[in-house]
Design a protein around this motif. Sequence first.
Motif, PDB file in Angstrom:
ATOM      1  N   LYS A  83       3.193   3.413  -2.384  1.00 38.63           N
ATOM      2  CA  LYS A  83       3.788   3.606  -1.060  1.00 38.63           C
ATOM      3  C   LYS A  83       4.641   4.871  -1.004  1.00 38.63           C
ATOM      4  CE  LYS A  83       3.754  -1.202   0.340  1.00 38.63           C
ATOM      5  NZ  LYS A  83       4.531  -2.395   0.642  1.00 38.63           N
ATOM      6  N   GLN A 123      12.038  -0.012  -2.945  1.00 36.80           N
ATOM      7  CA  GLN A 123      10.729  -0.520  -2.519  1.00 36.80           C
ATOM      8  C   GLN A 123      10.235  -1.607  -3.466  1.00 36.80           C
ATOM      9  OE1 GLN A 123       9.020   0.602   0.388  1.00 36.80           O
ATOM     10  NE2 GLN A 123       7.874  -1.247  -0.048  1.00 36.80           N
ATOM     11  N   ALA A 134       3.104  -1.032  -6.780  1.00 34.16           N
ATOM     12  CA  ALA A 134       2.932  -0.992  -5.318  1.00 34.16           C
ATOM     13  C   ALA A 134       3.938  -0.027  -4.694  1.00 34.16           C
ATOM     14  CB  ALA A 134       3.086  -2.399  -4.729  1.00 34.16           C
ATOM     15  N   GLN A 140       2.547   8.033  -1.078  1.00 30.44           N
ATOM     16  CA  GLN A 140       1.860   8.271   0.197  1.00 30.44           C
ATOM     17  C   GLN A 140       2.784   8.845   1.267  1.00 30.44           C
ATOM     18  OE1 GLN A 140       0.185   4.413   1.031  1.00 30.44           O
ATOM     19  NE2 GLN A 140      -1.671   4.828  -0.147  1.00 30.44           N
ATOM     20  N   ARG A 141       4.045   8.451   1.229  1.00 33.98           N
ATOM     21  CA  ARG A 141       4.954   8.918   2.285  1.00 33.98           C
ATOM     22  C   ARG A 141       5.973   9.939   1.784  1.00 33.98           C
ATOM     23  NH1 ARG A 141       7.917   3.116   2.813  1.00 33.98           N
ATOM     24  NH2 ARG A 141       9.741   3.640   1.587  1.00 33.98           N
TER      25      ARG A 141
END
Length: 90
Positions: free
Chosen positions: A38, A58, A34, A41-42
């Motif tokens: 994340k 994270q 996960a 994506q960023r």
Amino acid sequence: MAEPHVTLDPQSLNPVEQKLRGPLEDQLSSALQAATVKIRQRYAGESVEQVADMLLDQAKAGLHPDIAEGFHPDHEQLRHVAEVIVDRAS
């Protein structure tokens, strides 16, 4: 990109952790996967080391605090995941 997977060293586990090894590996792997999604994506041009730190932070954020406290993945393997994220963004 292959999904990162956490494998625990049975020699480093206490008896309780050994009994819970499978579910614990699944939970740690899920949190790392996960985190990978994340961060990918960023991603905004950070260095490989920064991405590795972000991945760890994270992943730990997605775990119970007691489990997060004991989660110390191999830095070289975490760095490899970070390298893939950086390379794919280029």
